[in-house]
Structures are given as structure tokens and as C-alpha cells.
Design a protein around this motif. Structure first.
Motif, PDB file in Angstrom:
ATOM      1  N   UNK A 255       0.825  -1.202   0.000  1.00 23.11           N
ATOM      2  CA  UNK A 255       0.000   0.000   0.000  1.00 23.11           C
ATOM      3  C   UNK A 255       0.862   1.255   0.000  1.00 23.11           C
ATOM      4  N   UNK A 256       1.834   1.311   0.890  1.00 19.55           N
ATOM      5  CA  UNK A 256       2.705   2.486   0.979  1.00 19.55           C
ATOM      6  C   UNK A 256       3.472   2.680  -0.331  1.00 19.55           C
ATOM      7  N   UNK A 257       3.991   1.591  -0.896  1.00 22.15           N
ATOM      8  CA  UNK A 257       4.732   1.677  -2.153  1.00 22.15           C
ATOM      9  C   UNK A 257       3.835   2.155  -3.295  1.00 22.15           C
ATOM     10  N   UNK A 258       2.601   1.661  -3.332  1.00 26.11           N
ATOM     11  CA  UNK A 258       1.642   2.067  -4.368  1.00 26.11           C
ATOM     12  C   UNK A 258       1.426   3.580  -4.322  1.00 26.11           C
ATOM     13  N   UNK A 259       1.213   4.127  -3.128  1.00 25.67           N
ATOM     14  CA  UNK A 259       0.953   5.559  -2.987  1.00 25.67           C
ATOM     15  C   UNK A 259       2.214   6.371  -3.243  1.00 25.67           C
ATOM     16  N   UNK A 260       3.365   5.862  -2.835  1.00 26.57           N
ATOM     17  CA  UNK A 260       4.624   6.580  -3.079  1.00 26.57           C
ATOM     18  C   UNK A 260       4.874   6.822  -4.560  1.00 26.57           C
ATOM     19  N   UNK A 261       4.356   5.968  -5.398  1.00 24.90           N
ATOM     20  CA  UNK A 261       4.582   6.086  -6.843  1.00 24.90           C
ATOM     21  C   UNK A 261       3.582   6.998  -7.553  1.00 24.90           C
ATOM     22  N   UNK A 262       2.676   7.621  -6.797  1.00 25.84           N
ATOM     23  CA  UNK A 262       1.774   8.596  -7.389  1.00 25.84           C
ATOM     24  C   UNK A 262       2.580   9.807  -7.860  1.00 25.84           C
ATOM     25  N   UNK A 263       1.993  10.557  -8.772  1.00 25.35           N
ATOM     26  CA  UNK A 263       2.598  11.796  -9.233  1.00 25.35           C
ATOM     27  C   UNK A 263       2.470  12.855  -8.146  1.00 25.35           C
ATOM     28  N   UNK A 264       3.558  13.578  -7.889  1.00 30.68           N
ATOM     29  CA  UNK A 264       3.497  14.634  -6.875  1.00 30.68           C
ATOM     30  C   UNK A 264       2.862  15.888  -7.481  1.00 30.68           C
ATOM     31  N   UNK A 265       1.716  16.275  -6.930  1.00 33.87           N
ATOM     32  CA  UNK A 265       1.025  17.474  -7.404  1.00 33.87           C
ATOM     33  C   UNK A 265       0.470  18.237  -6.214  1.00 33.87           C
TER      34      UNK A 265
END
Length: 370
Positions: A255-265
Motif C-alpha cells: 500500500x505504501x509503495x503504491x501511494x509513493x509512486x503517485x505523481x506529486x502534485x
């Protein structure tokens, strides 16, 4: 039938801190804005509150099913006694019927404007009113709506408030990609409403000075978290099933890894905070929106975690209650492993430039719903 009272000039009894208060008889809680006062809570059937300056009043009346035979009777009771003039709309708050109205009325020759919510409960009815001088309503509308939106019908606490629910008239479902060509449906209107709530709460937060800011900041995140929690039910269940073959620790890591890979906006709105539900389906967001998303999903899974925010570092992270080696954050006599949300690093790793524990504020949503 008990007499209805609408007070405006209050005698201050008790200043409230950053916690909801509970009326066990009426089976509701309310998380009042920071600095508000209890005016009268000696009668559990009718509680009264006011803003710190006494210019805004709130009252909640509880009525048993023996006193009131239906919601329309309660609406008529208030309308007749106070000669309410305005518009109202019906809504459904969970399984209960409700009516929300914006009304003008007169008290002691003084013109008033307010928001009234009438809601069924398990064993009776609530009449919730929040109002101010008619000329002050536009400036006070955010805090008035926020106050009513903070009411929860027990035992459920992690849910959207009355204003949020009443504002969401129609679903607009879209198919959204989640993982590995797996899709689920989400409601675009739900995302829009959640962002409106965030902008309202951000305007309120900005009105506080240094002395009250920390308590106001906690309330800000609490209302946003609750408003988004059930909006993430489907996604949380999907991810739980999708990663069901893994251990709890492995699922948290994924879960943490999935969210870490989101685009930073950044949201580019006044709040500078994208709603957690929008973050999930747009695969983008900044540190606090991602952190709120992770915490909500973990709570759906039964895993305790906290939000860690730092004004000095302008950053947010997640603290997770789990058996894991790495940097830990002590909060309320418990230890939480730190999880970064905007950098692709393992749980337990934190940059040395943001590692001073004294610069972080812990916010727990867990205890309020358990």
C-alpha cells in the motif's frame, strides 16, 4: 413538549478544546470549532453553544418519538414557533430522513439568518440550528456550515457530515483504473463535494492565530478524514482482496509503495490539499493528501496509524502501529513506525533533514471511531 429556545447573547460557561463532545441521551456527538463555548448543557434534551465572540449560536434539541411522531412535525414545530422564512431540501443521512433549511427569522426584533437541520435518529429526532445576525451571515457561513457538519449520529463517527451528505444529490459514476488493468467505479460528484468541504475548512483554519492554530489544525484534518472515510470503502475493500495472499506487513508495504509512486502534485486551490479520494483515483497528490489516504485504508483494514504533520518542515507522513524495524515516532505512549509517502523509500526510513521528533505533531483518528 419542551419549549424551544434560541439564544444569541450568551454567558460563557466553558471553553472547548480539540475534541468532540458527546450527548449520550441524544446519541450524537459534535466537534465544535476551536474556541467555542458551552452555554448550557444542564439539560440533555437541549444543548447550547456559541462562538468565542458570542456572535454565532448553535443549539441541538433532542426529541423522543413520544414527543414527535414524524420529521415533518418537528419541522413544523420550529417553523411555527420562529416563523422561519426560507428554502429547505430533503436528504438522507445514512438510513435516516433529514431536512436541511436556510432560514431568516426574528428574535426580540433582531433579524437573524441561520441553517437548520432536522434529522431522524434511532429513537427520536434532532433539531440542529446554527445562526447569527442577518447582516453577518455571509461572513459566518463557513463556520456555521462546519459546525452543523461536525454533528455525528452515534455510534458511527467516521462518516461525512450532514452538510456534505445533503450537498451530494446525484451520483456520477466513472470507471477508474486502480492496479494492473483492474478497474472499479467511483463517484465524480463525491470527489467534488469532498473538495468543497476541504476548501471550506481551509478558510476556517486560516482565520486562527498562533495560540489556537494547533487545535484548529487537528480539527481541520479530523473533519476531512471523516468526510473521506466512507468514500474510500470500495477502494479499501478492493485492495484488501487484491493483496489478500500476502501477510499484513506485506500488504502495508504494498500500500505504501503504491501511494509513493503517485505523481506529486499540489491542488492549486486555497487549501493546497487534494482530497484523499481524489488522490486515490487520480494517482496524484502531495504529502498530507497521500498520508490521509493511507491512514484511511489502513483503518478499513483494522491497522492503527496516525498522521504526522510538521509546520516547520512543511511535510506530512504516516506513523503505523506495526512490528517493523526503523525510525519510530512516540505518540500517546505508543510507538509508530514512520512511513514516507512522497519518496520511494522503505517503511522506517526518514530523511535526516526532517528527523527531529519535536518538530512533528501526531494526529490520531483511530481512538474516535473505536
Amino acid at each position: 413538549m419542551k419549549k424551544l429556545l434560541l439564544l444569541f447573547l450568551f454567558i460563557i460557561v466553558q471553553r472547548l478544546g480539540a475534541d468532540p463532545i458527546i450527548n449520550q441521551l441524544g446519541q450524537y456527538s459534535i466537534y465544535l470549532p476551536v474556541g467555542w463555548k458551552i452555554v448550557d448543557n444542564t439539560n440533555d434534551f437541549l444543548w447550547s453553544f456559541s462562538s468565542s465572540d458570542g456572535k454565532i449560536a448553535c443549539q441541538i434539541g433532542y426529541y423522543t418519538s413520544k414527543e414527535i411522531q414524524g420529521l415533518n412535525q418537528l419541522v413544523d414545530l420550529y417553523s411555527d414557533q420562529f416563523v422561519l422564512v426560507g428554502d429547505s431540501t430533503d436528504f438522507k443521512y445514512r438510513s435516516y430522513k433529514g431536512v436541511l433549511g436556510f432560514y431568516d427569522f426574528v428574535v426580540n426584533a433582531i433579524d437573524m439568518t441561520g441553517v437548520f437541520a432536522f434529522v431522524e435518529t434511532k429513537d427520536g429526532f434532532l433539531g440542529i440550528s446554527c445562526f447569527t445576525l442577518q447582516n453577518d451571515f455571509d461572513n459566518a457561513s463557513d463556520i456555521i456550515l462546519s459546525t452543523i457538519d461536525s454533528v455525528r449520529i452515534l455510534p458511527i463517527q467516521n462518516c461525512a457530515g450532514i452538510i456534505s451528505v445533503a450537498s451530494h444529490f446525484k451520483q456520477d459514476n466513472e470507471k477508474g483504473l486502480v492496479l494492473d488493468n483492474r478497474y472499479i467505479f467511483y463517484d465524480q460528484n463525491s470527489i467534488k463535494v469532498s473538495q468543497i468541504i476541504i476548501e471550506r475548512e481551509a478558510r476556517i483554519l486560516a482565520s486562527y492565530g498562533k495560540n489556537d492554530f494547533t487545535e484548529a489544525w487537528i480539527r481541520y484534518y479530523q473533519l476531512i478524514y471523516e468526510d473521506n472515510y466512507e468514500r474510500l470503502d470500495v477502494l479499501s475493500s478492493f485492495l484488501d482482496i487484491y493483496w489478500s495472499e500476502y501477510s499484513e506487513t506485506e500488504r502495508i508495504q504494498k500500500l505504501v509503495s503504491w501511494v509513493q509512486n503517485f505523481k506529486y502534485t499540489r491542488s492549486e486551490l486555497f487549501s493546497d490539499l487534494l482530497s484523499p479520494v481524489a488522490t486515490a483515483y487520480e494517482f496524484s497528490g502531495d504529502c498530507d493528501s497521500r498520508s490521509l489516504l493511507i491512514i484511511s485504508i489502513l483503518e478499513h483494514w483494522g491497522v492503527e496509524s496516525i498522521l504526522m504533520v510538521s509546520e516547520e518542515y512543511s511535510h506530512a507522513m504516516v506513523g503505523i502501529s506495526m512490528d517493523y524495524t526503523g525510525a519510530q515516532f512516540n505518540f500517546n505512549s505508543r510507538k509508530y513506525v514512520v512511513a514516507e509517502t512522497t519518496e520511494s523509500v522503505s517503511i522506517g526510513l526518514i530523511g535526516s533533514n526532517v528527523a527531529d521528533p519535536s518538530k512533528w505533531l501526531g494526529v490520531s483518528f483511530w481512538s474516535r471511531s473505536r
